[in-house]
Design a protein around this motif. Structure first.
Motif, short mmCIF file in Angstrom:
data_model
loop_
_atom_site.label_atom_id
_atom_site.label_comp_id
_atom_site.label_asym_id
_atom_site.label_seq_id
_atom_site.Cartn_x
_atom_site.Cartn_y
_atom_site.Cartn_z
N VAL A 80 36.98 38.11 46.78
CA VAL A 80 36.22 37.93 45.46
C VAL A 80 37.10 38.38 44.06
O VAL A 80 36.70 37.37 43.10
CB VAL A 80 35.18 39.23 45.39
CG1 VAL A 80 34.74 39.36 44.16
CG2 VAL A 80 34.39 38.93 46.07
N ILE A 81 37.85 38.79 44.21
CA ILE A 81 38.69 38.96 43.05
C ILE A 81 39.29 37.66 42.36
O ILE A 81 40.69 37.78 41.25
CB ILE A 81 40.07 40.06 43.17
CG1 ILE A 81 40.44 40.10 43.82
CG2 ILE A 81 39.01 41.82 43.41
CD1 ILE A 81 41.85 40.56 44.27
N ARG A 82 39.40 36.52 43.18
CA ARG A 82 40.48 35.64 42.76
C ARG A 82 39.68 34.51 42.07
O ARG A 82 39.72 33.40 41.26
CB ARG A 82 40.51 34.63 43.94
CG ARG A 82 41.77 35.22 44.95
CD ARG A 82 41.43 34.12 46.11
NE ARG A 82 42.77 34.09 47.49
CZ ARG A 82 43.67 34.12 47.12
NH1 ARG A 82 44.33 33.65 46.23
NH2 ARG A 82 44.88 34.08 48.46
N ARG A 83 38.21 35.14 41.46
CA ARG A 83 37.59 34.97 40.24
C ARG A 83 38.44 35.23 39.13
O ARG A 83 38.13 34.49 38.01
CB ARG A 83 35.89 35.98 39.91
CG ARG A 83 35.14 35.51 41.29
CD ARG A 83 34.38 36.10 40.82
NE ARG A 83 33.40 35.58 38.90
CZ ARG A 83 32.14 36.30 39.06
NH1 ARG A 83 31.88 37.59 39.89
NH2 ARG A 83 31.66 35.06 38.29
N ALA A 84 39.27 36.23 38.83
CA ALA A 84 40.23 35.97 37.91
C ALA A 84 41.35 35.80 38.78
O ALA A 84 42.13 36.59 38.97
CB ALA A 84 40.60 37.43 37.86
#
Length: 510
Positions: free
Chosen positions: A123-127
């Motif tokens: 999920v946080i790989r979106r950033a």
């Protein structure tokens, strides 16, 4: 040290943007650091989890978000869910980082100063910031897996992120982190202040979707003066295409746009509005408050020259008509010329008052003193009887313009050269005399105007050399009336001239 990744978004400070050292330092100082929790026990980790999830500020920060989060990146992933998380992120206040605002202090920060969040790498790989930290290249160079599992079969990647110690900074970072789990940005970014709070964090984390939504919101809404300052500090960190619409609010496109705006307002005030009095008062206030006196001078001089040109042309056409036609047509054209002269004469009077008020009437006085042809047309016009029934107020309007400018010269508000002072009286004194002789019966208003202008002309004459003053004073005899007591200003002027003339030559003063 930041990971090297060719896909990472590069944010370059363009020279065309405004810069802000405080914001630059703030954005660059909160780089995330990799930390290992290998020395912690499972019990300690569980204790941290309980403290984090039970914090009242933490609960209030996300209670509203959870109610409208419609989708998540992965169906089984929930924000701050330790049972499915593979990343634990520690947010802490970095006391070595500068404050956003000079009024902020560490003592003013909320009690929440150290928070741990359970996240999901996919999920946080979106950033792109987290994507780089969690990349294979980074893990190969610096292993970040912890040996402290939250369960028998799961390890957590441990990260920490230093946050500038300012009011609400932890909560804003938490808000941005939860936005990674939803596409429903509109319910969070619902005010300019919120967008401005979120945008710096989104820029730090290279969270492109969030940056896009913040910028889109700021483009569409009005800002307060304080919000405008914050926008200016953030523009340098945006790409050129992202900041284009925001910069358009600060870039009028022309170097002289302010002067064009003022000129347009003046023209609207004196030409287009039926209720001119209130509009003129408003534009007069704008001129008084305008920061550049030279710009106001140029705008007023331009409008003055335009109105003066119309008045002069109208009187010239009235005094020396160059057309043929029947009597009715001729009379109609003459009436039109006089009305045009009166209307624009009123505009001139308002402009003269504004120029004197702002002390920028030097050019207007010089221009007014170089009108022998115009004053000759006025004398011819006022010797006729036609104007009395058409524009009875025309003489008073033009003499008021003359009186305003002459008073400013006599009072020293405008320091006019001797030649200008002499020509001002020489050209306009005959107009005053013709008006006195041809306006009958003289109204009380006209009488006071004439006396005021007489006194002003006599004061200016007293500043001229004796030979010039002698010639002009002789033209002022018409100021006298049957009763000598009614013209003390004229008596005083002649007494002054004779007193100076009777003095012995003053050639050797030293």
């Amino acid at each position: 040290m930041m990971p090297s990744n060719p896909k990472k978004r590069q944010r370059v400070l363009h020279h065309r943007h405004l810069s802000n050292a405080a914001t630059t330092t703030h954005l660059s100082s909160t780089a995330a650091l990799i930390d290992s929790f290998s020395d912690r026990t499972v019990a300690e980790t569980s204790q941290k989890l309980r403290r984090t999830s039970s914090h009242p500020s933490f609960r209030s920060s996300f209670s509203s978000l959870s109610s409208y989060a419609s989708t998540t990146t992965a169906a089984d992933n929930s924000f701050n869910d330790p049972t499915t998380a593979d990343v634990i992120l520690r947010l802490f206040l970095d006391q070595t980082a500068p404050f956003n605002d000079s009024d902020d202090s560490i003592s003013a920060v909320d009690e929440q100063s150290d928070v741990q969040i359970y996240l999901h790498s996919q999920v946080i790989r979106r950033a792109k910031y987290f994507s780089a930290l969690l990349s294979d290249r980074w893990q190969h160079n610096s292993p970040i897996e912890s040996t402290d599992p939250i369960s028998d079969s799961k390890n957590l990647t441990s990260l920490k992120f230093g946050v500038t110690p300012s009011q609400g900074s932890i909560d804003i970072h938490l808000t941005v982190l939860e936005l990674l789990y939803t596409d429903d940005f509109s319910n969070v970014i619902n005010s300019a202040s919120m967008a401005l709070d979120i945008l710096p964090v989104a820029l730090q984390l290279l969270f492109e979707d969030c940056v896009k939504n913040c910028v889109k919101f700021l483009e569409a809404v009005p800002w307060s003066e304080e919000e405008e300052k914050r926008v200016l500090t953030l523009i340098p960190f945006l790409r050129e295409e992202e900041s284009e619409e925001l910069l358009a609010r600060f870039s009028p496109g022309k170097d002289d746009s302010c002067e064009e705006m003022l000129h347009g307002l003046i023209l609207s005030a004196i030409h287009n509005h039926p209720n001119m009095a209130f509009v003129k008062a408003f534009v007069a206030k704008l001129l008084r408050d305008f920061s550049s006196k030279e710009s106001a001078r140029r705008v007023l001089e331009r409008a003055f020259e335009e109105s003066l040109k119309i008045v002069k042309e109208s009187l010239e056409e009235y005094s020396s008509p160059d057309f043929r036609g029947d009597h009715n047509e001729t009379e109609a054209i003459q009436r039109l010329n006089l009305h045009k002269a009166l209307t624009n004469g009123k505009h001139l009077l308002w402009l003269v008052e504004r120029m004197i008020e702002l002390r920028v009437a030097d050019s207007a006085v010089k221009e007014w003193s170089e009108q022998p042809a115009f004053t000759a047309d006025l004398q011819r016009a006022f010797r006729d009887d036609a104007w009395r029934n058409i524009v009875p107020g025309l003489p008073a309007v033009l003499l008021r313009c003359t009186s305003k400018l002459a008073n400013a010269v006599a009072a020293g508000t405008i320091l006019a050269a001797r030649q200008v002072r002499m020509k001002l009286v020489k050209d306009w004194l005959p107009v005053l005399i013709v008006c006195r002789d041809n306006v009958s019966p003289m109204s009380p208003g006209h009488k006071s105007l004439y006396i005021e202008l007489e006194e002003t002309f006599l004061r200016i004459i007293s500043t001229l050399p004796m030979s010039e003053a002698q010639e002009m004073l002789q033209q002022c005899l018409s100021f006298s009336t049957r009763n000598v007591e009614d013209c003390p200003h004229l008596v005083s002027a002649f007494n002054t001239w004779f007193r100076r003339a009777m003095r012995p030559p003053q050639r050797n003063l030293f």
